[in-house]
Enzyme design. Structure first.
Site, PDB file in Angstrom:
ATOM      1  CB  CYS A 135      -6.609 -26.095   7.656  1.00 21.89           C
ATOM      2  SG  CYS A 135      -6.975 -25.770   9.407  1.00 21.89           S
ATOM      3  CG  ASP A 183      -6.342  -5.153   2.439  1.00 14.58           C
ATOM      4  OD1 ASP A 183      -6.996  -4.338   1.757  1.00 14.58           O
ATOM      5  OD2 ASP A 183      -5.855  -4.877   3.555  1.00 14.58           O
ATOM      6  CG  ASP A 194      -0.155   0.058   2.496  1.00  9.97           C
ATOM      7  OD1 ASP A 194      -0.787   0.286   3.531  1.00  9.97           O
ATOM      8  OD2 ASP A 194       1.074  -0.138   2.485  1.00  9.97           O
ATOM      9  CB  CYS A 231     -11.841 -26.669   8.273  1.00  7.09           C
ATOM     10  SG  CYS A 231     -10.282 -25.855   7.869  1.00  7.09           S
ATOM     11  CB  CYS A 266      -9.535 -28.532  11.180  1.00  6.72           C
ATOM     12  SG  CYS A 266     -10.074 -26.839  11.580  1.00  6.72           S
ATOM     13  CG  HIS A 287      -9.135 -22.612  11.435  1.00  6.64           C
ATOM     14  ND1 HIS A 287      -9.676 -23.621  10.661  1.00  6.64           N
ATOM     15  CD2 HIS A 287     -10.165 -21.767  11.700  1.00  6.64           C
ATOM     16  CE1 HIS A 287     -10.973 -23.417  10.498  1.00  6.64           C
ATOM     17  NE2 HIS A 287     -11.301 -22.294  11.118  1.00  6.64           N
TER      18      HIS A 287
END
Lengths: 395, 313
Positions: free
Chosen positions: A305, A265, A91, A303, A308, A333
Site C-alpha cells: 500500500c 463490517d 444499516d 504490504c 508501506c 494502511h
C-alpha cells in the site's frame, strides 16, 4: 430483488462469489469499512478506490440527523451526495438508537428515544427506517430489528426474535424501491440455537435478497460466537449472500469465511488506527511504542500500500498522537490490509488453495502454535485441517 | 522521510504555527521561539546540527527577528546578533554558503535595514531571508522597508520573506522584488472552514466584467454557512483541483457540520491549488510585463467588493 449472487469457488462450506449490485460488482468474502457520516475518517474517495474498497457503510441514524434524509434525497441520493461510485450499504439505525441513546425504549411500535437535538421524544418505526433508507438510496438496506446483547439471558431474547420477524414484514411492506435496493433481513435469537433456527426459517420464508447474522460481536465468548455463525450459515440458503454484522478482527473473518459467510463490517480497523495501532499479518503493531521511534522499516514488509511504500515506522511513530496525518496514514494502511485479506480469501477459494491459505494465516498469527481452542473447534466443523498449526497440547 | 522526494525544501527557524519568534526571550546565546513544548532557545551550533541532518535545498540563517515597535537600542542589537549568527552558521556550514539565505533584519528603521542588507550582501551567501516582516508593521510602512532592502541586494540572488500571506501582501512583496513566500494563510483559512474563490484570471477578463462578476465576488466563502447546505456547485467553477472536480459545496458543508477530518483535507487541497494558481497568474503577468496592471486591477476589484461585502472576520 436488485442483485445477482454467483458462487465462483468453494471449499466445503466456504465460498467465493461474484455479487452484482446496482452500483458495483463485488467479490466476496468481502470487508466493508464503516463510513458513518458519509465519509471514512480522513480518506478521499480516490484513496478508498486505490485501496480496493467495494462497499462502504453509511449510518442511517447519523445521516438522518445530519444532513437529513430529505436533503440527501433532494440532492440525488447518498451516492451522488458523496460522489461515491461503488457500493453503499445502510444499516437500519436501530443499533445506534439502542447503544448510543439513554432512555431508549423498545415497544412493538418501534424504538422510542430522546432526540439528541432537542430532547423531544421520537419514534423510529420499521416503516420510518425503511423510508429514510429509501431516500438515502444505498444498494443494500437493512431491516429494523430488535437487537439484544448476547450477554443478556431470559425471555427478552425470545421476545426480540419474534418481534424482529414481525418488523421484517412491516419493513417489506414499507419498502418502495425493491428494484433498486436490496432489503436484507437480520437473524436474531441470542445464543439460543432453537430461537436462531426459528428466526432463520422465518426470514427464509420471506425470500429476501440476502441475510445478515446479527446480535453478535457484542461481548459474547468466542466459542458461542462461532457456533451461532455456523448454525446460521448451515441453515441459510446457498444462493444468497450472508453478512455477519460487526465482525471484525481478521481472525474472526477468516473463521467465519471458512464457515460459509460472505460479508463483514466493523469499525475496528479505522478505530484502532486512530489509537496508533496497525494491522499486520502477525497481529497488531503499536506505533506509539518507543521501539518504533528508530525503526526504519515499513509497517509491513509484505504490504504494497501507499503507506508501506513511502513511510517508515519511525516517521509514523513521530506523527501518531501529534498530528491527524498519523491516524490517516494508519487508517489507509489498515483498510488496505483488510481489502488484501478479503482478496486473499476470495482468490484462495477460487484457486483451490483455501486450506493452505488458512494454515498460513494461522501460522503467522500464532507462530508458537497457540491457536485458540475456539478456532480449532470451528475449523473442525469447517472441515479444514489445522493440526500442523497447533502445538501439541501438554497432557 | 516525509515522502516528498521530488519537492524542493526550504528551512527556516520560525514557522507561524508551531515556532513563533519570541524576541523577548532571545539573548546573546540564541534565538527564542514559542513552541508547543514551551519556549525554546536555539544557538547557531544546534541550529546547524538540525540543518545538516535535515539537508534542505535552502536554509535561512538564524536571526533575531523583532517586531516593529521595539526601541532603537533593541533594534540595533538585533542587527548585531543576526550578523554574528550568520557568520557563526556559515563557519559551521559544510556547503560554505551554497544553500544559505542570509538573514537581513532591521525592524522598522530604514537606515538600519539598509546597513544590515549591505553587510549581509558582503557574505558568501546564495540568497537572502528578509526577516522581521509580518510581525506587526503596517502594510503601508512595509513597502518602503522592503524596497530599502531589495534595492541593495544583488539582483541575481534569491529573496525570501515569511508571514506575508494575504494576496495584497504577496503583490506588495512581488512589487518589491521578493521571490519566495511562506505563510500560514492557507492553513488558517482551512481551519476556519473558508475556501478561496477570488478570480485568478485578472488580466484575461475585461475590467468591467471583473467588477460585475457576482459569482466570484469575494476573496473567500465560509462553507459552514447554511446557504451552502444544498449548493451542488463546486467551490470554484472550472477549478481543476481534486475537491472541485469531485465534490460539492453541499458535501463540504455537511462534513464541516459533522466535524469530519475529510473537510479540512478537501479544503486544504482546494485552497492550496487556488493560491498556487494565484502565483502562477503573477508569474504570467510578470513574463508579459503586465505586473503593475495586474496588481492595479486586482486591488480595484477588491476595493469595489469590500464596500459591499460582508464584514471581514
Amino acid at each position: 430483488m436488485a442483485l445477482q449472487f454467483e458462487v465462483v469457488g468453494r471449499f466445503n462450506r466456504a465460498r467465493a462469489s461474484k455479487l452484482t449490485l446496482p452500483h458495483y460488482v463485488v467479490q466476496t468474502p468481502m470487508f466493508m469499512p464503516v463510513g458513518t457520516q458519509g465519509t471514512i475518517k480522513g480518506l478521499t474517495n480516490r484513496q478508498l478506490e486505490d485501496i480496493g474498497c467495494q462497499i462502504i457503510l453509511g449510518n442511517t441514524y447519523h445521516l438522518a440527523l445530519r444532513p437529513g434524509a430529505e436533503l440527501i434525497d433532494e440532492l440525488g441520493g447518498l451516492h451522488k451526495f458523496m460522489n461515491w461510485k461503488r457500493g453503499l450499504l445502510t444499516d437500519s439505525g436501530g443499533f445506534q438508537m439502542v447503544s448510543l441513546l439513554h432512555l431508549a425504549d423498545i415497544t412493538e411500535e418501534g424504538v422510542t428515544f430522546q432526540s439528541p437535538v432537542d430532547g423531544k421524544p421520537m419514534l423510529l418505526t420499521p416503516e420510518e427506517s425503511i423510508q429514510i433508507q429509501n431516500k438515502i438510496g444505498a444498494d443494500i438496506i437493512m431491516a429494523l430489528d430488535d437487537v439484544v446483547r448476547t450477554t443478556i439471558t431470559g425471555p427478552r431474547i425470545e421476545e426480540a426474535m419474534y418481534r424482529t420477524l414481525r418488523w421484517m414484514d412491516r419493513c417489506i411492506a414499507a419498502h418502495k424501491r425493491p428494484d433498486a435496493q436490496n432489503l436484507f433481513g437480520i437473524v436474531q435469537g441470542g445464543l439460543d440455537p432453537v430461537l436462531r433456527d426459528i428466526c432463520v426459517r422465518g426470514l427464509v420464508e420471506r425470500n429476501l435478497p440476502g441475510y445478515a447474522i446479527g446480535g453478535l460481536a457484542g461481548g459474547e465468548d468466542k466459542d458461542s460466537f462461532w457456533r451461532v455463525v455456523a448454525q446460521c450459515t448451515a441453515a441459510l440458503p446457498e444462493d444468497k449472500p450472508r453478512y455477519v454484522m460487526g465482525v471484525g478482527y481478521p481472525l474472526d473473518i477468516v473463521v467465519c469465511s471458512a464457515l460459509g459467510a460472505d460479508m463483514y463490517d466493523c469499525v475496528y480497523p479505522t478505530r484502532t488506527a486512530r489509537f496508533g495501532t496497525a494491522l499486520v499479518p502477525e497481529g497488531v503493531l503499536k506505533l506509539k511504542h518507543n521501539a518504533m521511534a528508530s525503526d526504519e522499516r515499513p509497517i509491513d514488509s509484505t504490504c504494497s500500500c501507499m503507506v508501506c511504500k513511502n513511510y517508515t515506522r519511525a516517521y509514523i511513530h513521530s506523527l501518531v498522537t501529534r498530528d491527524a496525518m498519523g491516524s490517516q496514514l494508519l487508517s489507509y494502511h489498515n483498510l488496505s490490509y483488510m481489502m488484501r485479506l478479503s482478496k486473499d480469501l476470495h482468490m484462495s477459494i477460487v484457486e483451490g488453495r483455501f486450506p493452505e491459505y488458512v494454515r498460513g494465516f494461522l501460522r503467522t498469527q500464532f507462530p508458537k502454535g497457540d491457536v485458540p481452542q475456539w478456532v480449532c473447534n470451528a475449523m473442525e466443523v469447517a472441515g479444514i485441517d489445522i493440526s500442523s498449526c497447533c502445538a501439541p497440547v501438554p497432557v | 522521510m516525509v515522502g516528498l522526494q521530488d519537492h524542493f525544501f526550504i528551512a527556516s527557524p520560525g514557522d507561524s504555527v508551531e515556532s513563533l519568534p519570541e524576541h523577548g526571550g532571545t539573548n546573546k546565546i540564541g534565538a527564542a521561539f514559542e513552541t508547543p513544548s514551551g519556549r525554546r532557545l536555539i544557538n547557531p551550533k544546534d541550529y546547524m546540527d538540525i540543518i545538516s541532518s535535515t539537508r534542505p535545498n535552502l536554509w535561512a540563517s538564524l536571526a533575531d527577528e523583532v517586531p516593529a515597535w521595539v526601541t532603537e537600542k533593541r533594534n540595533r542589537l538585533s542587527i548585531d546578533r543576526t550578523l554574528k549568527w550568520l557568520d557563526d552558521c556559515l563557519s559551521l556550514d559544510q556547503e560554505k554558503g551554497a544553500s544559505t539565505l542570509g538573514a537581513v533584519v532591521g525592524g522598522p528603521n530604514i537606515e538600519h535595514r539598509k546597513k544590515c542588507a549591505t553587510e549581509v550582501s558582503m557574505r558568501n551567501v546564495s540568497g537572502f531571508y528578509l526577516g522581521g516582516f509580518g510581525l506587526g508593521e503596517s502594510i503601508e510602512e512595509r513597502s518602503a522597508l522592503l524596497n530599502a532592502v531589495t534595492n541593495i541586494l544583488p539582483e541575481e540572488k534569491i529573496r525570501f520573506v515569511s508571514r506575508l500571506g494575504l494576496p495584497e501582501e504577496v503583490l506588495q512583496g512581488v512589487a518589491a522584488g521578493i521571490d519566495l513566500f511562506d505563510s500560514t494563510y492557507i492553513y488558517h483559512l482551512t481551519l476556519g472552514g473558508f475556501a478561496l474563490v477570488f478570480p485568478l484570471d485578472i488580466l484575461g477578463e475585461a475590467p468591467e466584467a471583473l467588477l460585475r462578476n457576482s459569482s466570484n465576488d469575494y476573496t473567500k466563502i465560509n462553507l459552514h454557512a447554511t446557504i451552502y447546505r444544498k449548493d451542488t456547485s463546486p467551490i470554484v467553477d472550472k477549478c481543476s483541483c481534486y475537491t472541485c472536480q469531485n465534490h460539492t459545496r453541499a458535501y463540504l458543508n455537511h462534513l464541516l457540520n459533522v466535524h469530519e477530518m475529510l473537510a479540512q483535507i478537501l479544503l486544504e487541497i482546494h485552497n492550496t491549488h487556488h493560491y498556487l494558481g494565484f502565483f502562477r497568474s503573477i508569474r504570467r503577468a510578470l513574463k508579459q510585463e503586465k505586473f503593475e496592471l495586474f496588481r492595479e486591477r486586482f486591488m480595484e476589484s477588491r476595493r469595489v467588493h469590500l464596500m459591499e461585502a460582508v464584514p471581514y472576520s
